[in-house]
Enzyme design. Structure first.
Site, PDB file in Angstrom:
ATOM      1  N   ASP A 244       4.555   0.245  -3.091  1.00 25.39           N
ATOM      2  CA  ASP A 244       3.124   0.966  -2.991  1.00 25.39           C
ATOM      3  C   ASP A 244       3.114   2.533  -3.560  1.00 25.39           C
ATOM      4  OD1 ASP A 244      -0.105   0.138  -1.459  1.00 25.39           O
ATOM      5  OD2 ASP A 244       0.619   2.554  -2.627  1.00 25.39           O
ATOM      6  N   SER A 245       2.118   2.269  -4.912  1.00 28.04           N
ATOM      7  CA  SER A 245       2.779   3.813  -5.647  1.00 28.04           C
ATOM      8  C   SER A 245       2.195   4.941  -4.651  1.00 28.04           C
ATOM      9  CB  SER A 245       1.672   3.550  -6.941  1.00 28.04           C
ATOM     10  OG  SER A 245       0.016   3.439  -6.205  1.00 28.04           O
ATOM     11  N   ASN A 272       5.082   2.617  -8.728  1.00 28.49           N
ATOM     12  CA  ASN A 272       4.059   1.858  -9.563  1.00 28.49           C
ATOM     13  C   ASN A 272       4.666   0.558 -10.166  1.00 28.49           C
ATOM     14  OD1 ASN A 272       2.988   0.533 -11.950  1.00 28.49           O
ATOM     15  ND2 ASN A 272       1.963   2.924 -12.487  1.00 28.49           N
ATOM     16  N   ASP A 295      -1.260  -7.723  -4.319  1.00 30.54           N
ATOM     17  CA  ASP A 295      -2.552  -8.438  -3.924  1.00 30.54           C
ATOM     18  C   ASP A 295      -3.593  -5.967  -4.387  1.00 30.54           C
ATOM     19  OD1 ASP A 295      -5.100  -7.479  -2.434  1.00 30.54           O
ATOM     20  OD2 ASP A 295      -4.696  -6.894  -0.157  1.00 30.54           O
ATOM     21  N   CYS A 335     -10.016  -7.886  -6.289  1.00 35.41           N
ATOM     22  CA  CYS A 335     -11.210  -7.788  -5.253  1.00 35.41           C
ATOM     23  C   CYS A 335     -12.051  -7.175  -6.298  1.00 35.41           C
ATOM     24  CB  CYS A 335     -10.415  -6.474  -4.668  1.00 35.41           C
ATOM     25  SG  CYS A 335      -9.827  -5.172  -4.867  1.00 35.41           S
TER      26      CYS A 335
END
Ligand code: SAH
Length: 391
Positions: A244-245, A272, A295, A335
Protein backbone atom coordinates in the site's frame (compact mmCIF):
# COMPACT_ATOMS: atom_id res chain seq x y z
CA UNK A 1 -50.44 14.37 5.39
CA UNK A 2 -48.04 15.11 2.57
CA UNK A 3 -44.94 17.20 1.96
CA UNK A 4 -47.20 20.06 0.84
CA UNK A 5 -44.58 21.61 -1.36
CA UNK A 6 -44.88 20.39 -4.94
CA UNK A 7 -42.44 20.89 -7.78
CA UNK A 8 -42.70 19.92 -11.43
CA UNK A 9 -40.45 18.66 -14.16
CA UNK A 10 -40.00 20.84 -17.24
CA UNK A 11 -42.26 19.70 -20.05
CA UNK A 12 -39.40 19.05 -22.47
CA UNK A 13 -37.59 17.09 -19.77
CA UNK A 14 -36.08 13.69 -20.54
CA UNK A 15 -34.88 13.07 -17.01
CA UNK A 16 -34.09 9.51 -16.02
CA UNK A 17 -36.38 10.18 -13.06
CA UNK A 18 -39.21 9.47 -15.54
CA UNK A 19 -38.00 5.89 -15.82
CA UNK A 20 -37.51 4.99 -12.21
CA UNK A 21 -34.22 6.70 -11.39
CA UNK A 22 -34.32 8.25 -7.88
CA UNK A 23 -32.67 11.59 -8.77
CA UNK A 24 -33.85 14.76 -10.52
CA UNK A 25 -31.24 17.32 -11.54
CA UNK A 26 -31.58 21.06 -10.94
CA UNK A 27 -31.88 21.81 -14.68
CA UNK A 28 -34.76 19.36 -15.12
CA UNK A 29 -37.05 21.05 -12.62
CA UNK A 30 -39.38 23.91 -13.50
CA UNK A 31 -38.61 27.12 -11.61
CA UNK A 32 -41.01 27.51 -8.68
CA UNK A 33 -41.99 30.14 -6.13
CA UNK A 34 -41.78 27.99 -3.00
CA UNK A 35 -39.28 28.78 -0.33
CA UNK A 36 -37.70 25.35 -0.33
CA UNK A 37 -34.85 25.03 2.14
CA UNK A 38 -32.11 22.43 1.77
CA UNK A 39 -33.31 19.27 3.42
CA UNK A 40 -37.04 19.98 2.99
CA UNK A 41 -39.20 17.33 1.42
CA UNK A 42 -40.97 18.01 -1.85
CA UNK A 43 -43.31 16.09 -4.11
CA UNK A 44 -42.20 15.92 -7.69
CA UNK A 45 -44.72 15.72 -10.55
CA UNK A 46 -44.08 15.20 -14.22
CA UNK A 47 -45.33 17.67 -16.84
CA UNK A 48 -48.60 15.70 -17.14
CA UNK A 49 -49.22 16.03 -13.43
CA UNK A 50 -48.36 12.47 -12.41
CA UNK A 51 -46.68 12.06 -9.02
CA UNK A 52 -43.09 10.82 -9.33
CA UNK A 53 -42.63 10.57 -5.58
CA UNK A 54 -41.55 12.40 -2.46
CA UNK A 55 -37.95 13.45 -2.21
CA UNK A 56 -35.37 15.45 -0.30
CA UNK A 57 -34.42 18.85 -1.66
CA UNK A 58 -30.81 19.99 -2.03
CA UNK A 59 -30.88 23.46 -3.55
CA UNK A 60 -27.12 23.89 -3.90
CA UNK A 61 -26.39 20.47 -5.32
CA UNK A 62 -26.69 19.44 -8.99
CA UNK A 63 -28.78 16.57 -7.71
CA UNK A 64 -31.62 18.77 -6.51
CA UNK A 65 -34.13 16.08 -5.57
CA UNK A 66 -33.67 12.52 -4.30
CA UNK A 67 -36.66 10.25 -4.02
CA UNK A 68 -37.28 8.45 -0.74
CA UNK A 69 -40.78 7.25 -1.58
CA UNK A 70 -42.95 6.75 -4.67
CA UNK A 71 -45.93 7.83 -2.55
CA UNK A 72 -46.91 11.17 -1.13
CA UNK A 73 -45.30 11.09 2.32
CA UNK A 74 -43.56 13.57 4.59
CA UNK A 75 -39.98 12.79 5.66
CA UNK A 76 -40.94 12.63 9.31
CA UNK A 77 -40.30 10.47 12.33
CA UNK A 78 -42.88 7.87 11.28
CA UNK A 79 -41.42 7.48 7.81
CA UNK A 80 -37.82 7.41 9.04
CA UNK A 81 -38.50 4.86 11.79
CA UNK A 82 -40.26 2.57 9.33
CA UNK A 83 -37.48 2.88 6.75
CA UNK A 84 -34.81 2.13 9.36
CA UNK A 85 -36.68 -0.86 10.72
CA UNK A 86 -37.20 -2.34 7.26
CA UNK A 87 -33.57 -1.71 6.29
CA UNK A 88 -32.34 -3.63 9.32
CA UNK A 89 -34.88 -6.42 8.77
CA UNK A 90 -33.68 -6.87 5.20
CA UNK A 91 -30.12 -7.63 6.38
CA UNK A 92 -28.84 -11.06 7.25
CA UNK A 93 -27.85 -11.44 10.90
CA UNK A 94 -24.29 -10.39 11.68
CA UNK A 95 -22.06 -8.16 13.79
CA UNK A 96 -20.14 -6.46 10.96
CA UNK A 97 -22.36 -5.25 8.15
CA UNK A 98 -23.92 -2.31 6.40
CA UNK A 99 -27.35 -1.74 7.93
CA UNK A 100 -28.54 1.21 5.88
CA UNK A 101 -27.48 2.14 2.40
CA UNK A 102 -28.90 5.38 1.15
CA UNK A 103 -31.33 5.25 -1.80
CA UNK A 104 -31.37 1.45 -1.67
CA UNK A 105 -33.05 1.75 1.74
CA UNK A 106 -35.26 4.78 1.00
CA UNK A 107 -32.99 7.05 3.03
CA UNK A 108 -31.02 9.04 0.42
CA UNK A 109 -27.67 10.07 1.85
CA UNK A 110 -27.73 7.91 4.99
CA UNK A 111 -25.15 5.19 5.57
CA UNK A 112 -25.07 3.12 8.75
CA UNK A 113 -22.35 0.51 9.25
CA UNK A 114 -22.31 -1.85 12.22
CA UNK A 115 -19.01 -2.77 13.87
CA UNK A 116 -20.19 -5.06 16.63
CA UNK A 117 -21.56 -2.69 19.31
CA UNK A 118 -20.55 0.48 17.51
CA UNK A 119 -22.55 2.08 14.71
CA UNK A 120 -20.81 4.37 12.23
CA UNK A 121 -23.24 6.84 10.67
CA UNK A 122 -22.69 9.06 7.63
CA UNK A 123 -25.17 11.79 6.65
CA UNK A 124 -24.43 12.93 3.11
CA UNK A 125 -27.49 15.08 2.32
CA UNK A 126 -29.09 18.05 4.04
CA UNK A 127 -32.34 16.15 4.59
CA UNK A 128 -30.68 13.27 6.38
CA UNK A 129 -28.36 15.60 8.27
CA UNK A 130 -31.34 17.48 9.64
CA UNK A 131 -33.00 14.20 10.64
CA UNK A 132 -29.92 12.91 12.52
CA UNK A 133 -31.47 13.38 15.99
CA UNK A 134 -34.42 11.16 14.95
CA UNK A 135 -32.12 8.65 13.29
CA UNK A 136 -29.62 8.33 16.14
CA UNK A 137 -32.35 8.09 18.74
CA UNK A 138 -34.03 5.27 16.77
CA UNK A 139 -30.70 3.46 16.39
CA UNK A 140 -29.85 3.75 20.10
CA UNK A 141 -33.28 2.60 21.21
CA UNK A 142 -33.80 -0.22 18.79
CA UNK A 143 -30.35 -1.65 18.15
CA UNK A 144 -28.86 -1.25 21.62
CA UNK A 145 -25.75 0.36 20.23
CA UNK A 146 -23.01 0.98 22.79
CA UNK A 147 -21.83 3.96 20.82
CA UNK A 148 -22.76 5.83 17.68
CA UNK A 149 -20.08 7.64 15.81
CA UNK A 150 -21.11 10.40 13.41
CA UNK A 151 -18.64 10.24 10.56
CA UNK A 152 -19.62 13.55 9.03
CA UNK A 153 -16.24 14.02 7.41
CA UNK A 154 -17.11 12.79 3.89
CA UNK A 155 -16.01 15.52 1.44
CA UNK A 156 -19.25 15.14 -0.56
CA UNK A 157 -21.12 16.83 2.33
CA UNK A 158 -19.72 20.10 1.05
CA UNK A 159 -21.98 19.87 -2.05
CA UNK A 160 -24.95 20.14 0.28
CA UNK A 161 -23.40 22.98 2.24
CA UNK A 162 -22.85 20.79 5.31
CA UNK A 163 -20.00 21.22 7.78
CA UNK A 164 -17.37 18.50 8.17
CA UNK A 165 -16.66 16.89 11.51
CA UNK A 166 -16.54 13.65 13.50
CA UNK A 167 -18.08 13.13 16.92
CA UNK A 168 -19.59 10.42 19.05
CA UNK A 169 -23.15 10.58 20.31
CA UNK A 170 -21.96 10.19 23.90
CA UNK A 171 -19.33 12.87 23.49
CA UNK A 172 -16.64 10.39 24.58
CA UNK A 173 -13.44 10.08 22.62
CA UNK A 174 -13.37 6.86 20.61
CA UNK A 175 -9.88 5.40 20.34
CA UNK A 176 -8.86 2.59 17.97
CA UNK A 177 -9.89 -0.83 19.24
CA UNK A 178 -9.55 -4.48 18.25
CA UNK A 179 -12.45 -6.08 16.37
CA UNK A 180 -12.66 -9.69 15.20
CA UNK A 181 -14.09 -9.82 11.66
CA UNK A 182 -14.49 -13.25 10.05
CA UNK A 183 -11.94 -14.74 12.41
CA UNK A 184 -9.26 -12.07 11.98
CA UNK A 185 -8.52 -9.32 14.51
CA UNK A 186 -8.07 -5.78 13.21
CA UNK A 187 -7.24 -2.60 15.07
CA UNK A 188 -9.94 -0.31 13.70
CA UNK A 189 -10.00 3.45 13.94
CA UNK A 190 -13.72 4.03 13.46
CA UNK A 191 -13.29 7.75 14.05
CA UNK A 192 -10.60 8.33 11.45
CA UNK A 193 -10.03 5.35 9.13
CA UNK A 194 -10.85 5.37 5.39
CA UNK A 195 -14.59 4.88 4.64
CA UNK A 196 -16.26 4.20 8.00
CA UNK A 197 -13.13 2.48 9.31
CA UNK A 198 -12.95 -0.75 7.31
CA UNK A 199 -13.75 -1.94 3.77
CA UNK A 200 -16.87 -3.83 4.81
CA UNK A 201 -17.85 -4.12 1.16
CA UNK A 202 -14.89 -6.45 0.54
CA UNK A 203 -15.44 -8.63 3.60
CA UNK A 204 -16.90 -11.52 1.60
CA UNK A 205 -14.25 -11.25 -1.11
CA UNK A 206 -11.48 -11.52 1.50
CA UNK A 207 -12.83 -14.96 2.38
CA UNK A 208 -13.64 -16.01 -1.14
CA UNK A 209 -10.17 -15.25 -2.43
CA UNK A 210 -8.47 -16.68 0.66
CA UNK A 211 -10.08 -20.03 -0.10
CA UNK A 212 -7.85 -20.17 -3.18
CA UNK A 213 -4.69 -19.21 -1.28
CA UNK A 214 -3.55 -22.48 0.29
CA UNK A 215 0.14 -23.07 -0.40
CA UNK A 216 0.29 -20.11 -2.77
CA UNK A 217 2.62 -17.11 -3.00
CA UNK A 218 0.28 -14.15 -2.69
CA UNK A 219 0.54 -10.48 -3.61
CA UNK A 220 -2.09 -8.23 -2.00
CA UNK A 221 -1.91 -5.03 -4.07
CA UNK A 222 -3.56 -1.90 -2.56
CA UNK A 223 -3.90 -3.82 0.70
CA UNK A 224 -5.20 -1.07 3.05
CA UNK A 225 -5.35 -2.79 6.49
CA UNK A 226 -4.65 -6.19 4.96
CA UNK A 227 -8.07 -7.79 4.64
CA UNK A 228 -7.03 -10.04 1.74
CA UNK A 229 -3.49 -10.60 3.06
CA UNK A 230 -4.57 -11.66 6.55
CA UNK A 231 -7.30 -14.03 5.40
CA UNK A 232 -5.01 -15.55 2.76
CA UNK A 233 -2.26 -16.14 5.33
CA UNK A 234 -4.79 -17.63 7.73
CA UNK A 235 -5.96 -20.02 5.03
CA UNK A 236 -2.43 -21.28 4.43
CA UNK A 237 -0.79 -19.04 1.84
CA UNK A 238 2.94 -19.80 1.83
CA UNK A 239 3.88 -16.11 1.72
CA UNK A 240 2.06 -12.81 1.34
CA UNK A 241 3.48 -9.51 0.12
CA UNK A 242 1.06 -6.71 1.08
CA UNK A 243 1.58 -3.38 -0.68
CA UNK A 244 0.00 0.00 0.00
CA UNK A 245 1.25 3.53 -0.67
CA UNK A 246 0.11 4.74 2.74
CA UNK A 247 2.43 4.20 5.66
CA UNK A 248 -0.51 4.16 8.07
CA UNK A 249 -1.80 1.17 6.12
CA UNK A 250 1.42 -0.82 6.02
CA UNK A 251 1.93 -0.19 9.74
CA UNK A 252 -1.64 -1.38 10.33
CA UNK A 253 -0.98 -4.55 8.33
CA UNK A 254 2.15 -5.26 10.39
CA UNK A 255 0.26 -4.71 13.64
CA UNK A 256 -2.69 -6.84 12.55
CA UNK A 257 -0.41 -9.60 11.27
CA UNK A 258 1.43 -9.86 14.56
CA UNK A 259 -1.78 -9.75 16.63
CA UNK A 260 -3.06 -12.71 14.59
CA UNK A 261 0.32 -14.53 14.74
CA UNK A 262 0.59 -14.32 10.97
CA UNK A 263 3.62 -12.02 10.86
CA UNK A 264 5.96 -14.74 9.68
CA UNK A 265 4.07 -15.10 6.45
CA UNK A 266 3.04 -11.50 5.71
CA UNK A 267 5.48 -8.85 4.56
CA UNK A 268 4.00 -5.33 4.40
CA UNK A 269 5.65 -2.97 1.93
CA UNK A 270 5.01 0.71 1.47
CA UNK A 271 5.09 1.45 -2.27
CA UNK A 272 3.15 2.98 -5.10
CA UNK A 273 1.87 -0.04 -7.07
CA UNK A 274 2.56 1.60 -10.43
CA UNK A 275 6.19 2.34 -9.51
CA UNK A 276 6.63 -1.04 -7.91
CA UNK A 277 5.42 -2.88 -11.02
CA UNK A 278 7.77 -0.78 -13.17
CA UNK A 279 10.73 -1.57 -10.91
CA UNK A 280 10.00 -5.27 -11.01
CA UNK A 281 10.00 -5.23 -14.78
CA UNK A 282 13.16 -3.16 -14.96
CA UNK A 283 14.89 -5.57 -12.59
CA UNK A 284 13.60 -8.58 -14.56
CA UNK A 285 14.38 -10.66 -11.51
CA UNK A 286 11.48 -12.96 -12.26
CA UNK A 287 9.28 -12.33 -9.22
CA UNK A 288 6.42 -14.71 -9.53
CA UNK A 289 3.19 -15.09 -7.60
CA UNK A 290 0.46 -17.72 -7.66
CA UNK A 291 -2.31 -15.38 -6.50
CA UNK A 292 -2.50 -11.63 -7.01
CA UNK A 293 -5.17 -9.30 -5.61
CA UNK A 294 -5.62 -5.82 -7.08
CA UNK A 295 -8.08 -3.63 -5.21
CA UNK A 296 -7.22 -0.04 -6.12
CA UNK A 297 -9.01 3.15 -5.06
CA UNK A 298 -11.50 4.63 -7.58
CA UNK A 299 -9.35 5.92 -10.47
CA UNK A 300 -12.26 7.55 -12.33
CA UNK A 301 -13.76 10.18 -10.08
CA UNK A 302 -15.40 12.04 -12.95
CA UNK A 303 -16.22 11.54 -16.61
CA UNK A 304 -13.11 13.39 -17.82
CA UNK A 305 -10.88 11.02 -15.88
CA UNK A 306 -12.32 7.92 -17.59
CA UNK A 307 -9.71 7.32 -20.28
CA UNK A 308 -6.84 7.74 -17.87
CA UNK A 309 -8.57 5.51 -15.39
CA UNK A 310 -9.03 2.68 -17.88
CA UNK A 311 -5.38 2.98 -18.91
CA UNK A 312 -4.42 2.77 -15.23
CA UNK A 313 -6.56 -0.31 -14.67
CA UNK A 314 -5.17 -1.97 -17.77
CA UNK A 315 -1.59 -1.25 -16.79
CA UNK A 316 -1.78 -2.84 -13.36
CA UNK A 317 -3.82 -5.81 -14.55
CA UNK A 318 -1.46 -6.46 -17.45
CA UNK A 319 1.57 -6.32 -15.16
CA UNK A 320 -0.13 -8.64 -12.69
CA UNK A 321 -1.01 -11.17 -15.41
CA UNK A 322 2.64 -11.20 -16.48
CA UNK A 323 3.75 -11.95 -12.92
CA UNK A 324 1.53 -14.98 -12.39
CA UNK A 325 2.88 -18.51 -12.50
CA UNK A 326 1.00 -20.83 -14.89
CA UNK A 327 -2.46 -21.47 -13.46
CA UNK A 328 -2.15 -18.45 -11.18
CA UNK A 329 -5.16 -16.50 -9.98
CA UNK A 330 -5.84 -12.80 -10.40
CA UNK A 331 -8.58 -11.37 -8.16
CA UNK A 332 -9.11 -7.88 -9.52
CA UNK A 333 -11.57 -5.14 -8.54
CA UNK A 334 -12.75 -1.68 -9.45
CA UNK A 335 -14.78 0.56 -7.17
CA UNK A 336 -15.07 3.38 -9.74
CA UNK A 337 -18.79 3.91 -10.07
CA UNK A 338 -18.28 5.23 -13.62
CA UNK A 339 -16.55 2.07 -14.82
CA UNK A 340 -19.31 -0.46 -15.40
CA UNK A 341 -18.90 -4.21 -15.51
CA UNK A 342 -18.79 -4.25 -19.32
CA UNK A 343 -16.00 -1.68 -19.45
CA UNK A 344 -14.13 -3.48 -16.70
CA UNK A 345 -14.31 -6.87 -18.41
CA UNK A 346 -13.38 -5.25 -21.74
CA UNK A 347 -10.29 -3.70 -20.16
CA UNK A 348 -9.29 -7.07 -18.70
CA UNK A 349 -9.76 -8.64 -22.11
CA UNK A 350 -7.36 -6.11 -23.67
CA UNK A 351 -4.80 -6.78 -20.97
CA UNK A 352 -5.11 -10.53 -21.55
CA UNK A 353 -4.53 -10.17 -25.31
CA UNK A 354 -1.35 -8.23 -24.64
CA UNK A 355 0.02 -10.97 -22.40
CA UNK A 356 -0.70 -13.61 -25.07
CA UNK A 357 -1.86 -15.97 -22.35
CA UNK A 358 -5.23 -17.66 -22.09
CA UNK A 359 -7.23 -16.15 -19.26
CA UNK A 360 -10.33 -17.81 -17.85
CA UNK A 361 -13.02 -16.05 -15.87
CA UNK A 362 -13.71 -18.16 -12.80
CA UNK A 363 -16.15 -15.70 -11.34
CA UNK A 364 -17.52 -12.21 -11.89
CA UNK A 365 -18.18 -10.55 -8.56
CA UNK A 366 -20.14 -7.54 -7.38
CA UNK A 367 -21.42 -6.00 -4.20
CA UNK A 368 -22.35 -7.99 -1.14
CA UNK A 369 -26.03 -8.31 -0.25
CA UNK A 370 -25.84 -5.61 2.41
CA UNK A 371 -24.76 -3.07 -0.26
CA UNK A 372 -27.55 -3.84 -2.76
CA UNK A 373 -27.67 -2.28 -6.21
CA UNK A 374 -30.98 -0.61 -7.03
CA UNK A 375 -32.29 -1.55 -10.42
CA UNK A 376 -32.84 1.73 -12.34
CA UNK A 377 -30.06 3.36 -10.31
CA UNK A 378 -26.75 2.45 -11.97
CA UNK A 379 -24.91 4.88 -9.67
CA UNK A 380 -25.53 2.45 -6.82
CA UNK A 381 -23.40 -0.18 -8.60
CA UNK A 382 -19.83 0.83 -7.88
CA UNK A 383 -17.95 -2.32 -6.91
CA UNK A 384 -17.19 -5.00 -9.45
CA UNK A 385 -14.55 -7.62 -9.72
CA UNK A 386 -13.37 -10.75 -11.48
CA UNK A 387 -11.51 -13.82 -10.35
CA UNK A 388 -9.40 -14.95 -13.28
CA UNK A 389 -7.09 -17.86 -13.95
CA UNK A 390 -4.09 -17.21 -16.17
CA UNK A 391 -2.81 -20.25 -18.07
N1 SAH B 1 -8.08 -4.19 -0.33
C1 SAH B 1 -8.46 -3.34 0.78
C2 SAH B 1 -9.08 -2.03 0.33
C3 SAH B 1 -8.21 -1.23 -0.60
S1 SAH B 1 -8.62 0.46 -0.65
C4 SAH B 1 -9.46 -4.11 1.65
O1 SAH B 1 -10.05 -5.07 1.18
O2 SAH B 1 -9.65 -3.71 2.79
C5 SAH B 1 -7.39 1.10 -1.66
C6 SAH B 1 -6.03 1.28 -1.00
O3 SAH B 1 -5.12 1.67 -2.02
C7 SAH B 1 -5.95 2.35 0.06
O4 SAH B 1 -5.52 1.77 1.27
C8 SAH B 1 -4.90 3.34 -0.45
O5 SAH B 1 -4.04 3.81 0.57
C9 SAH B 1 -4.14 2.52 -1.45
N2 SAH B 1 -3.53 3.23 -2.59
C10 SAH B 1 -4.00 4.27 -3.28
N3 SAH B 1 -3.21 4.56 -4.34
C11 SAH B 1 -2.20 3.65 -4.29
C12 SAH B 1 -1.06 3.40 -5.14
N4 SAH B 1 -0.83 4.14 -6.22
N5 SAH B 1 -0.25 2.39 -4.81
C13 SAH B 1 -0.47 1.63 -3.72
N6 SAH B 1 -1.54 1.81 -2.91
C14 SAH B 1 -2.39 2.80 -3.19
Amino acid sequence: MSCMITIRLKSQGQGRVLSGHPWAFAGEILPHRHSLADGDCAELYDAQGRLLGSGLWSGRSQIAWRRYSFASRPFDEVFIAEALRKAVERRLPGRFRRLVWSEADHLPGLVVDQFDGVLAVQALTAGVDRALPIITSWLSKNLGAEEIILRNDAPSRVHDGLALGVRTLSGRLLSPDWFRIEGVEYLLDLAGGQKTGFYLDQREQHLRVARLAQGRRVLDGFCNQGGFALQAARMGASSVLAIDSSEDCTLAVARNASRNSLDERIRPLRANMFDWFTQQRAGRDGVVFDLIVLDPPPFARNREAMDGALRGYKEINLRAMHMLAPGGILATYSCSQRVNTGMFMGMLGEAAVDTRRTVRVLEVTGQPMDHPVLLNFPESHYLKGAILQVE
